[in-house]
Design a protein around this motif. Structure first.
Motif, PDB file in Angstrom:
ATOM      1  N   TYR A  77      22.683  38.335  48.051  1.00 45.41           N
ATOM      2  CA  TYR A  77      24.052  37.337  48.283  1.00 45.41           C
ATOM      3  C   TYR A  77      23.913  35.919  48.259  1.00 45.41           C
ATOM      4  O   TYR A  77      24.500  35.520  48.011  1.00 45.41           O
ATOM      5  CB  TYR A  77      24.229  37.713  49.508  1.00 45.41           C
ATOM      6  N   ALA A  78      22.849  35.566  48.622  1.00 43.29           N
ATOM      7  CA  ALA A  78      22.315  33.820  48.589  1.00 43.29           C
ATOM      8  C   ALA A  78      22.384  33.722  47.386  1.00 43.29           C
ATOM      9  O   ALA A  78      22.329  32.154  46.801  1.00 43.29           O
ATOM     10  CB  ALA A  78      20.546  33.291  48.901  1.00 43.29           C
ATOM     11  N   GLN A  79      21.822  34.325  46.349  1.00 43.32           N
ATOM     12  CA  GLN A  79      22.809  33.807  44.847  1.00 43.32           C
ATOM     13  C   GLN A  79      23.607  33.515  44.415  1.00 43.32           C
ATOM     14  O   GLN A  79      23.792  33.390  43.012  1.00 43.32           O
ATOM     15  CB  GLN A  79      21.978  35.031  44.311  1.00 43.32           C
ATOM     16  N   SER A  80      24.538  34.138  45.344  1.00 40.18           N
ATOM     17  CA  SER A  80      26.089  34.376  44.853  1.00 40.18           C
ATOM     18  C   SER A  80      26.795  33.157  44.424  1.00 40.18           C
ATOM     19  O   SER A  80      28.416  33.282  44.288  1.00 40.18           O
ATOM     20  CB  SER A  80      26.617  35.487  45.095  1.00 40.18           C
ATOM     21  N   GLY A  81      26.424  32.225  45.121  1.00 43.15           N
ATOM     22  CA  GLY A  81      27.219  31.235  45.408  1.00 43.15           C
ATOM     23  C   GLY A  81      27.596  30.071  45.053  1.00 43.15           C
ATOM     24  O   GLY A  81      28.188  28.968  45.435  1.00 43.15           O
ATOM     25  N   GLY A  82      27.100  30.276  43.682  1.00 41.30           N
ATOM     26  CA  GLY A  82      26.413  29.308  42.457  1.00 41.30           C
ATOM     27  C   GLY A  82      26.145  27.959  43.847  1.00 41.30           C
ATOM     28  O   GLY A  82      25.546  27.940  44.836  1.00 41.30           O
ATOM     29  N   SER A  83      26.241  26.857  44.077  1.00 38.46           N
ATOM     30  CA  SER A  83      25.714  25.663  44.611  1.00 38.46           C
ATOM     31  C   SER A  83      26.449  25.616  46.021  1.00 38.46           C
ATOM     32  O   SER A  83      25.890  24.671  46.710  1.00 38.46           O
ATOM     33  CB  SER A  83      25.658  23.750  43.919  1.00 38.46           C
ATOM     34  N   ASP A  84      27.171  26.405  46.404  1.00 34.73           N
ATOM     35  CA  ASP A  84      27.850  25.771  47.610  1.00 34.73           C
ATOM     36  C   ASP A  84      26.906  26.879  48.877  1.00 34.73           C
ATOM     37  O   ASP A  84      27.453  26.758  49.403  1.00 34.73           O
ATOM     38  CB  ASP A  84      29.222  26.028  47.494  1.00 34.73           C
ATOM     39  N   LEU A  85      25.985  27.118  47.741  1.00 27.71           N
ATOM     40  CA  LEU A  85      25.368  28.780  49.167  1.00 27.71           C
ATOM     41  C   LEU A  85      24.102  28.460  48.937  1.00 27.71           C
ATOM     42  O   LEU A  85      23.546  28.612  48.055  1.00 27.71           O
ATOM     43  CB  LEU A  85      26.342  30.123  48.775  1.00 27.71           C
ATOM     44  N   ALA A  86      23.234  28.762  49.648  1.00 24.24           N
ATOM     45  CA  ALA A  86      21.530  28.581  49.974  1.00 24.24           C
ATOM     46  C   ALA A  86      21.214  29.695  51.187  1.00 24.24           C
ATOM     47  O   ALA A  86      21.496  30.066  51.971  1.00 24.24           O
ATOM     48  CB  ALA A  86      21.265  27.457  49.888  1.00 24.24           C
ATOM     49  N   ALA A  87      19.575  29.760  50.688  1.00 20.05           N
ATOM     50  CA  ALA A  87      19.660  30.325  51.974  1.00 20.05           C
ATOM     51  C   ALA A  87      17.636  29.939  52.194  1.00 20.05           C
ATOM     52  O   ALA A  87      17.081  29.417  51.829  1.00 20.05           O
ATOM     53  CB  ALA A  87      18.997  31.618  51.720  1.00 20.05           C
ATOM     54  N   THR A  88      17.582  29.359  53.788  1.00 26.12           N
ATOM     55  CA  THR A  88      16.278  29.664  54.400  1.00 26.12           C
ATOM     56  C   THR A  88      16.060  30.571  53.962  1.00 26.12           C
ATOM     57  O   THR A  88      16.686  32.039  54.920  1.00 26.12           O
ATOM     58  CB  THR A  88      16.382  28.372  55.316  1.00 26.12           C
ATOM     59  N   ILE A  89      14.149  30.359  54.359  1.00 22.90           N
ATOM     60  CA  ILE A  89      13.613  31.610  54.554  1.00 22.90           C
ATOM     61  C   ILE A  89      12.101  30.973  54.847  1.00 22.90           C
ATOM     62  O   ILE A  89      11.483  29.699  55.112  1.00 22.90           O
ATOM     63  CB  ILE A  89      12.760  32.243  52.616  1.00 22.90           C
ATOM     64  N   THR A  90      11.404  31.977  55.638  1.00 21.07           N
ATOM     65  CA  THR A  90      10.693  31.735  57.152  1.00 21.07           C
ATOM     66  C   THR A  90       9.249  31.477  56.525  1.00 21.07           C
ATOM     67  O   THR A  90       9.304  32.521  55.665  1.00 21.07           O
ATOM     68  CB  THR A  90      10.887  31.708  58.349  1.00 21.07           C
ATOM     69  N   THR A  91       8.214  30.853  56.937  1.00 27.44           N
ATOM     70  CA  THR A  91       6.930  31.048  56.546  1.00 27.44           C
ATOM     71  C   THR A  91       6.818  33.088  56.875  1.00 27.44           C
ATOM     72  O   THR A  91       6.281  33.341  56.200  1.00 27.44           O
ATOM     73  CB  THR A  91       6.113  30.173  57.237  1.00 27.44           C
ATOM     74  N   HIS A  92       6.785  33.287  58.370  1.00 25.32           N
ATOM     75  CA  HIS A  92       6.220  34.373  59.108  1.00 25.32           C
ATOM     76  C   HIS A  92       7.351  35.475  58.154  1.00 25.32           C
ATOM     77  O   HIS A  92       6.676  36.205  58.044  1.00 25.32           O
ATOM     78  CB  HIS A  92       6.566  34.241  60.873  1.00 25.32           C
TER      79      HIS A  92
ATOM     80  N   GLY B  81      15.310  21.470  48.897  1.00 27.91           N
ATOM     81  CA  GLY B  81      16.514  21.745  50.286  1.00 27.91           C
ATOM     82  C   GLY B  81      17.039  20.118  50.509  1.00 27.91           C
ATOM     83  O   GLY B  81      18.843  20.324  50.527  1.00 27.91           O
ATOM     84  N   PRO B  82      16.717  19.551  49.569  1.00 27.14           N
ATOM     85  CA  PRO B  82      17.700  17.976  49.432  1.00 27.14           C
ATOM     86  C   PRO B  82      18.191  17.718  48.250  1.00 27.14           C
ATOM     87  O   PRO B  82      19.371  17.412  48.853  1.00 27.14           O
ATOM     88  CB  PRO B  82      16.374  16.687  49.099  1.00 27.14           C
ATOM     89  N   ALA B  83      17.786  18.934  47.150  1.00 32.49           N
ATOM     90  CA  ALA B  83      18.177  19.334  46.521  1.00 32.49           C
ATOM     91  C   ALA B  83      19.849  19.424  47.392  1.00 32.49           C
ATOM     92  O   ALA B  83      21.033  18.984  47.311  1.00 32.49           O
ATOM     93  CB  ALA B  83      18.774  20.129  45.685  1.00 32.49           C
ATOM     94  N   PHE B  84      19.975  20.802  48.170  1.00 35.13           N
ATOM     95  CA  PHE B  84      21.486  21.076  48.887  1.00 35.13           C
ATOM     96  C   PHE B  84      21.943  20.490  49.866  1.00 35.13           C
ATOM     97  O   PHE B  84      23.551  20.126  49.375  1.00 35.13           O
ATOM     98  CB  PHE B  84      20.634  22.580  49.320  1.00 35.13           C
ATOM     99  N   TYR B  85      20.926  19.741  50.273  1.00 36.98           N
ATOM    100  CA  TYR B  85      21.862  18.590  50.827  1.00 36.98           C
ATOM    101  C   TYR B  85      21.684  16.918  50.553  1.00 36.98           C
ATOM    102  O   TYR B  85      22.750  16.229  51.821  1.00 36.98           O
ATOM    103  CB  TYR B  85      21.029  18.494  52.325  1.00 36.98           C
ATOM    104  N   ARG B  86      21.970  17.049  49.122  1.00 33.37           N
ATOM    105  CA  ARG B  86      22.172  15.957  48.845  1.00 33.37           C
ATOM    106  C   ARG B  86      21.587  14.774  49.588  1.00 33.37           C
ATOM    107  O   ARG B  86      22.403  13.788  49.787  1.00 33.37           O
ATOM    108  CB  ARG B  86      24.174  16.469  49.078  1.00 33.37           C
ATOM    109  N   VAL B  87      20.539  15.086  49.944  1.00 34.12           N
ATOM    110  CA  VAL B  87      19.771  13.749  50.872  1.00 34.12           C
ATOM    111  C   VAL B  87      18.706  13.450  48.883  1.00 34.12           C
ATOM    112  O   VAL B  87      18.053  14.242  48.677  1.00 34.12           O
ATOM    113  CB  VAL B  87      19.152  14.116  51.264  1.00 34.12           C
ATOM    114  N   PRO B  88      18.334  12.170  48.957  1.00 32.30           N
ATOM    115  CA  PRO B  88      16.782  12.324  48.214  1.00 32.30           C
ATOM    116  C   PRO B  88      15.891  12.986  49.075  1.00 32.30           C
ATOM    117  O   PRO B  88      15.452  13.548  49.975  1.00 32.30           O
ATOM    118  CB  PRO B  88      16.259  10.312  48.406  1.00 32.30           C
ATOM    119  N   GLU B  89      14.400  13.246  47.319  1.00 34.85           N
ATOM    120  CA  GLU B  89      13.269  13.833  47.939  1.00 34.85           C
ATOM    121  C   GLU B  89      12.601  13.264  48.973  1.00 34.85           C
ATOM    122  O   GLU B  89      12.810  11.589  48.472  1.00 34.85           O
ATOM    123  CB  GLU B  89      12.647  14.176  46.862  1.00 34.85           C
TER     124      GLU B  89
END
Ligand code: DOR
Ligand code: ZN
Length: 346
Positions: free
Chosen positions: A184-199, A297-305
């Motif tokens: 599902y996270a792939q279905s929304g273009g640049s307005d949708l993303a997903a975080t994934i944890t390490t664990h 992450g920075p790209a989605f949140y529109r902040v510099p790396e």
């Protein structure tokens, strides 16, 4: 043989720092490696207004050791009483980078979360207008729904209708744990993303339950079957921009974890980058780690790396990570992946 990998300094797009003594004890564990983190607002009481977020940000910065650089990216806890104008002002001032949606009762300190989604419609519409992301804890709380199905059902019953009803709303599906979440996270273009944890890249539900119950592996959303863990590994190592790191590192004292009704949360701040290097290497994807941890992450949140870099080094001998972080409230156990790790941050 030593091997090393230098990447842009990473960010953690989902972190629990708590407050007071616990905050002081755990903050260095994150600030040592990460430039910034999205700070979860589920304190008691929750961080609801811009003013509360500003005060919490100040407490985080005063808890930061002098020799460390770290920028807390603040969030607001969405309630049915949240004022759209307060949200807009906190965003416009640069203080607040996201709003967190907890369905009421879904997890730790979520009692003030949302029951009736119609009541938060004006806030969501304002957020769509100003481009402020909504971070979503994606689990239904319906007692009829099996806990292992709660993410999948949330996508169909809540998330998809909510996104359809609010065009332009930017959404981060927090800590996805299922193949359905990854798709599902792939279905929304640049307005949708997903975080994934390490664990969730490391454990499946067997790790929690086979051979005796392992409270330190219990978190929410709970780890699922092995095929879901594999789907998350494919997603995280894919290089696709919609997936990025959010550790959900969630400190609870051992006393609160090791009891008949123990708290949910895995504390991974200390060894996350080393574990991710192990995981990405195992999947032949070390070249994708920087995208996942430092760029998407920075790209989605529109902040510099971040300007700096970190170097991961692989050594012959297994790395001995601390088993616990000492805090005045009691020890917090560091996530144990259950295998030898040879990577460390130089
Ligand atoms: O395992 C979790 N712990 N999941 C959450 O959603 C909340 C977190 C916490 O605050 O401890
Ligand atoms: Zn969390």
């Amino acid at each position: 043989m030593t091997q090393s990998l230098t990447i842009t300094r990473p960010d953690d797009w989902h972190l629990h720092l708590r407050d007071g003594d616990m905050l002081r004890a755990v903050l260095p564990e994150t600030a040592r490696h990460f430039g910034r983190a999205i700070i979860m607002p589920n304190l008691v009481p929750p961080v609801v207004t811009g003013e509360q977020a500003g005060a919490y940000r100040d407490r985080i910065l005063s808890a930061l050791p002098e020799d460390m650089m770290f920028e807390p990216l603040m969030t607001l806890y969405l309630t049915e009483d949240t004022d759209p104008e307060d949200v807009a002002a906190a965003h416009a001032s640069g203080l607040v980078k996201a709003v967190k949606l907890y369905p009421a009762g879904a997890t730790t300190n979520s009692a003030s979360g949302v029951r009736d989604f119609d009541k938060v419609r004006p806030v969501l519409e304002k957020m769509a207008e100003i481009g402020l992301p909504l971070c979503v804890h994606g689990e239904v709380t319906d007692p009829e729904i099996d806990i292992f199905d709660r993410e999948e059902v949330f996508i169909d019953r809540v998330l998809d209708p909510l996104r359809q009803a609010t065009p332009g709303l930017r959404v981060v599906m927090e800590h996805i744990t299922t193949a359905q979440g990854a798709v599902y996270a792939q279905s929304g273009g640049s307005d949708l993303a997903a975080t994934i944890t390490t664990h969730h890249l490391i454990i499946n539900r067997n790790h929690i339950l086979v051979g005796g119950i392992k409270p330190h592996y219990y978190c929410l959303p709970v780890a699922k079957r092995e095929n879901h863990r594999q789907a998350l590994r494919i997603a995280a190592t894919s290089g696709l921009p919609c997936y990025f790191l959010g550790t959900d590192s969630a400190p609870h004292t051992d006393a609160n974890k090791l009891q008949a009704c123990g708290c949910a949360g895995c504390f991974t701040a200390t060894n996350t980058m080393a574990l991710l290097a192990h995981v990405f290497e195992e999947d032949g994807a070390l070249d994708k780690l920087e995208g996942f941890a430092s760029k998407n992450g920075p790209a989605f949140y529109r902040v510099p790396e971040n300007p700096g870099q970190i170097t991961l080094v692989k050594q012959d001998a297994p790395v001995a990570f601390p088993e616990q972080i000492k805090t005045p409230d009691g020890p917090v156990t560091v996530f144990d992946p259950g295998f030898a790790v040879h990577w460390t941050v130089a």
